[in-house]
Design a protein around this motif. Structure first.
Motif, mmCIF file in Angstrom:
data_model
loop_
_atom_site.group_PDB
_atom_site.id
_atom_site.type_symbol
_atom_site.label_atom_id
_atom_site.label_comp_id
_atom_site.label_asym_id
_atom_site.label_seq_id
_atom_site.Cartn_x
_atom_site.Cartn_y
_atom_site.Cartn_z
ATOM 1 N N ALA A 23 0.825 -1.207 0.000
ATOM 2 C CA ALA A 23 0.000 0.000 0.000
ATOM 3 C C ALA A 23 0.861 1.259 0.000
ATOM 4 N N VAL A 24 1.950 1.227 0.724
ATOM 5 C CA VAL A 24 2.821 2.398 0.811
ATOM 6 C C VAL A 24 3.696 2.542 -0.433
ATOM 7 N N SER A 25 4.152 1.418 -0.973
ATOM 8 C CA SER A 25 5.119 1.496 -2.070
ATOM 9 C C SER A 25 4.493 1.588 -3.452
ATOM 10 N N SER A 26 3.181 1.474 -3.554
ATOM 11 C CA SER A 26 2.570 1.576 -4.882
ATOM 12 C C SER A 26 1.911 2.943 -5.037
ATOM 13 N N LEU A 27 2.349 3.651 -6.027
ATOM 14 C CA LEU A 27 1.796 4.963 -6.326
ATOM 15 C C LEU A 27 1.134 4.891 -7.692
ATOM 16 N N ARG A 28 -0.139 5.227 -7.745
ATOM 17 C CA ARG A 28 -0.887 5.153 -8.998
ATOM 18 C C ARG A 28 -1.545 6.493 -9.300
ATOM 19 N N LEU A 29 -1.557 6.810 -10.560
ATOM 20 C CA LEU A 29 -2.333 7.939 -11.066
ATOM 21 C C LEU A 29 -3.297 7.373 -12.092
ATOM 22 N N GLY A 30 -4.535 7.171 -11.677
ATOM 23 C CA GLY A 30 -5.502 6.521 -12.547
ATOM 24 C C GLY A 30 -5.123 5.065 -12.738
ATOM 25 N N SER A 31 -4.913 4.677 -13.986
ATOM 26 C CA SER A 31 -4.509 3.296 -14.256
ATOM 27 C C SER A 31 -3.002 3.172 -14.461
ATOM 28 N N LEU A 32 -2.272 4.261 -14.300
ATOM 29 C CA LEU A 32 -0.826 4.269 -14.497
ATOM 30 C C LEU A 32 -0.118 4.054 -13.160
ATOM 31 N N GLN A 33 0.702 3.020 -13.095
ATOM 32 C CA GLN A 33 1.462 2.755 -11.876
ATOM 33 C C GLN A 33 2.822 3.430 -11.995
ATOM 34 N N ILE A 34 3.137 4.278 -11.011
ATOM 35 C CA ILE A 34 4.369 5.055 -11.063
ATOM 36 C C ILE A 34 5.524 4.331 -10.371
ATOM 37 N N SER A 35 5.258 3.683 -9.261
ATOM 38 C CA SER A 35 6.340 3.013 -8.536
ATOM 39 C C SER A 35 6.709 1.706 -9.229
ATOM 40 N N SER A 36 7.908 1.230 -8.943
ATOM 41 C CA SER A 36 8.395 0.037 -9.632
ATOM 42 C C SER A 36 8.219 -1.214 -8.776
ATOM 43 N N ARG A 37 8.068 -2.345 -9.443
ATOM 44 C CA ARG A 37 7.939 -3.623 -8.747
ATOM 45 C C ARG A 37 9.216 -4.025 -8.025
ATOM 46 N N PRO A 38 10.402 -3.762 -8.579
ATOM 47 C CA PRO A 38 11.614 -4.144 -7.844
ATOM 48 C C PRO A 38 11.723 -3.489 -6.467
ATOM 49 N N VAL A 39 11.225 -2.266 -6.338
ATOM 50 C CA VAL A 39 11.248 -1.606 -5.028
ATOM 51 C C VAL A 39 10.340 -2.355 -4.061
ATOM 52 N N TRP A 40 9.173 -2.739 -4.534
ATOM 53 C CA TRP A 40 8.237 -3.480 -3.698
ATOM 54 C C TRP A 40 8.835 -4.824 -3.287
ATOM 55 N N HIS A 41 9.444 -5.527 -4.229
ATOM 56 C CA HIS A 41 10.070 -6.814 -3.920
ATOM 57 C C HIS A 41 11.192 -6.648 -2.899
ATOM 58 N N MET A 42 11.996 -5.607 -3.065
ATOM 59 C CA MET A 42 13.097 -5.367 -2.137
ATOM 60 C C MET A 42 12.567 -5.080 -0.729
ATOM 61 N N LEU A 43 11.503 -4.291 -0.634
ATOM 62 C CA LEU A 43 10.940 -3.972 0.676
ATOM 63 C C LEU A 43 10.355 -5.205 1.357
ATOM 64 N N VAL A 44 9.669 -6.039 0.599
ATOM 65 C CA VAL A 44 9.090 -7.251 1.187
ATOM 66 C C VAL A 44 10.191 -8.206 1.636
ATOM 67 N N LEU A 45 11.193 -8.415 0.790
ATOM 68 C CA LEU A 45 12.292 -9.302 1.178
ATOM 69 C C LEU A 45 13.078 -8.742 2.359
ATOM 70 N N SER A 46 13.215 -7.426 2.427
ATOM 71 C CA SER A 46 13.880 -6.815 3.587
ATOM 72 C C SER A 46 13.068 -7.039 4.855
ATOM 73 N N GLY A 47 11.760 -6.920 4.756
ATOM 74 C CA GLY A 47 10.898 -7.175 5.909
ATOM 75 C C GLY A 47 10.995 -8.611 6.388
ATOM 76 N N ILE A 48 11.067 -9.546 5.445
ATOM 77 C CA ILE A 48 11.219 -10.955 5.808
ATOM 78 C C ILE A 48 12.577 -11.188 6.467
ATOM 79 N N ALA A 49 13.620 -10.559 5.930
ATOM 80 C CA ALA A 49 14.963 -10.710 6.508
ATOM 81 C C ALA A 49 15.030 -10.120 7.917
ATOM 82 N N ILE A 50 14.386 -8.982 8.118
ATOM 83 C CA ILE A 50 14.348 -8.375 9.454
ATOM 84 C C ILE A 50 13.635 -9.304 10.432
ATOM 85 N N ALA A 51 12.523 -9.877 9.995
ATOM 86 C CA ALA A 51 11.782 -10.799 10.862
ATOM 87 C C ALA A 51 12.620 -12.028 11.200
ATOM 88 N N LEU A 52 13.334 -12.549 10.215
ATOM 89 C CA LEU A 52 14.213 -13.696 10.476
ATOM 90 C C LEU A 52 15.283 -13.346 11.504
#
Length: 110
Positions: A23-52
């Motif tokens: 929700a925080v890492s996805s920025l949309r203007l209408g149907s256009l997505q501005i943020s990138s998927r690699p950033v989202w993947h990096m944040l999720v994997l970082s969260g998993i690593a922190i939890a580990l």
């Protein structure tokens, strides 16, 4: 009491990783997505690593009873499996087309 705290914090962290981060890492203007998927993947994997890392630290230093250590080890193994699965899905090594077709098939019966 510590066991309940460990379960609660890990559950909240999972919600933050899989609902809050997208929700925080996805920025949309209408149907256009501005943020990138690699950033989202990096944040999720970082969260998993922190939890580990936090669960390993609690298991190593903070958990005194066998019950608490067992709970921490379950969460560690769960996060490790989740991290491996998410990484494999991100790299397109595994896909879930079979799950989509199964759910569409079940939906057709309803």
């Amino acid at each position: 009491m510590k066991a309940l705290l460990i379960q609660s914090l890990n559950s909240i962290w999972l919600v933050i990783i899989f609902i809050g981060v997208p929700a925080v890492s996805s920025l949309r203007l209408g149907s256009l997505q501005i943020s990138s998927r690699p950033v989202w993947h990096m944040l999720v994997l970082s969260g998993i690593a922190i939890a580990l890392a936090l669960n390993a630290g609690i298991c190593w230093r903070g958990a005194h009873s066998k019950k608490e250590k067992r709970i921490c080890l379950r969460w560690i193994s769960g996060y490790a499996l989740l991290g491996v699965t998410f990484s494999a899905y991100s790299e397109k090594w595994i896909e879930f087309k079979w799950l989509k077709s199964l759910l569409l098939h079940v939906q057709g019966f309803l």
